[in-house]
Every structure is written in C-alpha cells, then in structure tokens.
Motif scaffolding. Sequence first.
Motif, PDB file in Angstrom:
ATOM      1  N   ALA A   1       0.836  -1.204   0.000  1.00 43.56           N
ATOM      2  CA  ALA A   1       0.000   0.000   0.000  1.00 43.56           C
ATOM      3  C   ALA A   1       0.868   1.250   0.000  1.00 43.56           C
ATOM      4  O   ALA A   1       0.583   2.221  -0.726  1.00 43.56           O
ATOM      5  CB  ALA A   1      -0.930  -0.004   1.216  1.00 43.56           C
ATOM      6  N   MET A   2       1.933   1.239   0.790  1.00 40.94           N
ATOM      7  CA  MET A   2       2.827   2.390   0.848  1.00 40.94           C
ATOM      8  C   MET A   2       3.555   2.580  -0.479  1.00 40.94           C
ATOM      9  O   MET A   2       3.723   3.712  -0.943  1.00 40.94           O
ATOM     10  CB  MET A   2       3.824   2.215   1.988  1.00 40.94           C
ATOM     11  N   ILE A   3       3.953   1.495  -1.109  1.00 46.50           N
ATOM     12  CA  ILE A   3       4.585   1.573  -2.431  1.00 46.50           C
ATOM     13  C   ILE A   3       3.631   2.255  -3.408  1.00 46.50           C
ATOM     14  O   ILE A   3       4.020   3.150  -4.156  1.00 46.50           O
ATOM     15  CB  ILE A   3       4.990   0.168  -2.944  1.00 46.50           C
ATOM     16  N   GLY A   4       2.370   1.834  -3.379  1.00 46.68           N
ATOM     17  CA  GLY A   4       1.369   2.440  -4.260  1.00 46.68           C
ATOM     18  C   GLY A   4       1.229   3.931  -4.017  1.00 46.68           C
ATOM     19  O   GLY A   4       1.140   4.719  -4.971  1.00 46.68           O
ATOM     20  N   GLN A   5       1.222   4.335  -2.754  1.00 46.21           N
ATOM     21  CA  GLN A   5       1.103   5.759  -2.422  1.00 46.21           C
ATOM     22  C   GLN A   5       2.312   6.549  -2.911  1.00 46.21           C
ATOM     23  O   GLN A   5       2.166   7.622  -3.487  1.00 46.21           O
ATOM     24  CB  GLN A   5       0.947   5.944  -0.913  1.00 46.21           C
ATOM     25  N   PHE A   6       3.496   6.022  -2.665  1.00 48.03           N
ATOM     26  CA  PHE A   6       4.704   6.724  -3.104  1.00 48.03           C
ATOM     27  C   PHE A   6       4.751   6.836  -4.624  1.00 48.03           C
ATOM     28  O   PHE A   6       5.109   7.881  -5.160  1.00 48.03           O
ATOM     29  CB  PHE A   6       5.970   6.038  -2.583  1.00 48.03           C
ATOM     30  N   GLU A   7       4.403   5.761  -5.314  1.00 49.91           N
ATOM     31  CA  GLU A   7       4.429   5.790  -6.779  1.00 49.91           C
ATOM     32  C   GLU A   7       3.384   6.752  -7.338  1.00 49.91           C
ATOM     33  O   GLU A   7       3.598   7.388  -8.363  1.00 49.91           O
ATOM     34  CB  GLU A   7       4.229   4.386  -7.348  1.00 49.91           C
ATOM     35  N   GLN A   8       2.267   6.870  -6.647  1.00 48.98           N
ATOM     36  CA  GLN A   8       1.199   7.762  -7.101  1.00 48.98           C
ATOM     37  C   GLN A   8       1.545   9.233  -6.817  1.00 48.98           C
ATOM     38  O   GLN A   8       1.262  10.097  -7.637  1.00 48.98           O
ATOM     39  CB  GLN A   8      -0.103   7.385  -6.396  1.00 48.98           C
ATOM     40  N   ASN A   9       2.168   9.499  -5.682  1.00 47.30           N
ATOM     41  CA  ASN A   9       2.410  10.872  -5.262  1.00 47.30           C
ATOM     42  C   ASN A   9       3.743  11.451  -5.723  1.00 47.30           C
ATOM     43  O   ASN A   9       3.922  12.671  -5.709  1.00 47.30           O
ATOM     44  CB  ASN A   9       2.320  10.987  -3.742  1.00 47.30           C
ATOM     45  N   TYR A  10       4.694  10.604  -6.077  1.00 44.09           N
ATOM     46  CA  TYR A  10       6.016  11.070  -6.478  1.00 44.09           C
ATOM     47  C   TYR A  10       6.410  10.413  -7.795  1.00 44.09           C
ATOM     48  O   TYR A  10       5.988   9.301  -8.088  1.00 44.09           O
ATOM     49  CB  TYR A  10       7.071  10.726  -5.411  1.00 44.09           C
ATOM     50  N   SER A  11       7.221  11.089  -8.557  1.00 44.21           N
ATOM     51  CA  SER A  11       7.697  10.503  -9.805  1.00 44.21           C
ATOM     52  C   SER A  11       8.943   9.668  -9.502  1.00 44.21           C
ATOM     53  O   SER A  11      10.072  10.147  -9.561  1.00 44.21           O
ATOM     54  CB  SER A  11       7.995  11.581 -10.848  1.00 44.21           C
TER      55      SER A  11
ATOM     56  N   ALA B   1      13.312   2.062  -0.408  1.00 45.35           N
ATOM     57  CA  ALA B   1      14.095   2.832   0.570  1.00 45.35           C
ATOM     58  C   ALA B   1      13.201   3.829   1.294  1.00 45.35           C
ATOM     59  O   ALA B   1      13.308   4.015   2.513  1.00 45.35           O
ATOM     60  CB  ALA B   1      15.255   3.545  -0.120  1.00 45.35           C
ATOM     61  N   MET B   2      12.298   4.471   0.567  1.00 43.97           N
ATOM     62  CA  MET B   2      11.370   5.420   1.184  1.00 43.97           C
ATOM     63  C   MET B   2      10.433   4.698   2.148  1.00 43.97           C
ATOM     64  O   MET B   2      10.126   5.216   3.226  1.00 43.97           O
ATOM     65  CB  MET B   2      10.596   6.178   0.100  1.00 43.97           C
ATOM     66  N   CYS B   3       9.984   3.502   1.788  1.00 49.14           N
ATOM     67  CA  CYS B   3       9.140   2.705   2.685  1.00 49.14           C
ATOM     68  C   CYS B   3       9.911   2.330   3.958  1.00 49.14           C
ATOM     69  O   CYS B   3       9.380   2.450   5.060  1.00 49.14           O
ATOM     70  CB  CYS B   3       8.677   1.423   1.995  1.00 49.14           C
ATOM     71  N   ALA B   4      11.151   1.888   3.790  1.00 49.58           N
ATOM     72  CA  ALA B   4      11.970   1.515   4.945  1.00 49.58           C
ATOM     73  C   ALA B   4      12.160   2.701   5.874  1.00 49.58           C
ATOM     74  O   ALA B   4      12.046   2.573   7.099  1.00 49.58           O
ATOM     75  CB  ALA B   4      13.325   0.973   4.484  1.00 49.58           C
ATOM     76  N   LEU B   5      12.432   3.868   5.287  1.00 50.53           N
ATOM     77  CA  LEU B   5      12.611   5.076   6.094  1.00 50.53           C
ATOM     78  C   LEU B   5      11.322   5.430   6.842  1.00 50.53           C
ATOM     79  O   LEU B   5      11.349   5.767   8.030  1.00 50.53           O
ATOM     80  CB  LEU B   5      13.042   6.244   5.209  1.00 50.53           C
ATOM     81  N   GLN B   6      10.195   5.316   6.173  1.00 52.81           N
ATOM     82  CA  GLN B   6       8.904   5.617   6.789  1.00 52.81           C
ATOM     83  C   GLN B   6       8.634   4.686   7.975  1.00 52.81           C
ATOM     84  O   GLN B   6       8.267   5.137   9.054  1.00 52.81           O
ATOM     85  CB  GLN B   6       7.793   5.486   5.737  1.00 52.81           C
ATOM     86  N   PHE B   7       8.815   3.381   7.765  1.00 52.64           N
ATOM     87  CA  PHE B   7       8.567   2.419   8.839  1.00 52.64           C
ATOM     88  C   PHE B   7       9.552   2.603   9.987  1.00 52.64           C
ATOM     89  O   PHE B   7       9.166   2.550  11.157  1.00 52.64           O
ATOM     90  CB  PHE B   7       8.621   0.974   8.324  1.00 52.64           C
ATOM     91  N   ALA B   8      10.822   2.824   9.665  1.00 50.58           N
ATOM     92  CA  ALA B   8      11.831   3.015  10.716  1.00 50.58           C
ATOM     93  C   ALA B   8      11.545   4.273  11.526  1.00 50.58           C
ATOM     94  O   ALA B   8      11.676   4.276  12.753  1.00 50.58           O
ATOM     95  CB  ALA B   8      13.228   3.079  10.105  1.00 50.58           C
ATOM     96  N   SER B   9      11.125   5.338  10.857  1.00 54.70           N
ATOM     97  CA  SER B   9      10.826   6.574  11.589  1.00 54.70           C
ATOM     98  C   SER B   9       9.609   6.396  12.487  1.00 54.70           C
ATOM     99  O   SER B   9       9.559   6.957  13.586  1.00 54.70           O
ATOM    100  CB  SER B   9      10.623   7.743  10.625  1.00 54.70           C
TER     101      SER B   9
END
Length: 97
Positions: free
Chosen positions: A37-47, A56-64
């Motif tokens: 779900a997070m991958i889908g959001q990142f792909e939809q909101n960012y190029s 990497a963005m998902c890992a950073l989000q979960f770690a934070s």
Amino acid sequence: MAEQLKIKLSVANRVYPLTIAPSQEEGLRKAAKKIEAMIGQFEQNYSVRDKQDVLAMCALQFASQVEQKTIDKASVSEEVEEKLNALDQLLQKHLSA
C-alpha cells in the motif's frame, strides 16, 4: 523443534519464499500488505522510476514510525515518573504530619 510453515510473500513485484513459525504468518502478511500500500502511495504521489527508491522510502517511513513510538513512549514514561514522584512526596508530607 517447532513446526515451521512455508509461505510466499510478494513485495514490490518479487516473490519471497519464507520458512516461519506459524505464529508469525499473520504479522508478516499484514506487513507485506502495508508495504504494498505504501509503495502504491509513493508511486502515485512522487515521480519515482526505480523500485529500490520506493523501497528505501518505505523503509525510512517504517523506521521513523518505530523511532517515534520509542521517543513517545520514553516521554510518557518520564511524565508518569514525575507524577508518581509528586504523589509520593505528597503522601510522605501527609504521613509525616
């Protein structure tokens, strides 16, 4: 040895075969769904062109999120300790009076 379960999880269009304890299955499947779900959001909101960047963005989000919960928990523990100390002082004052 405890019985192991073989499952396959799909993350970022890759299948990962895992051998796990049955008690881990629900948590792993939920985690995989959250990642997707997070991958889908990142792909939809960012190029984002590369799946590795998205992961990497998902890992950073979960770690934070984990770190923030640790910080919040420490803050609550400190606040509770302060209130307990104040209550203890109040009780000591009344008991010695």
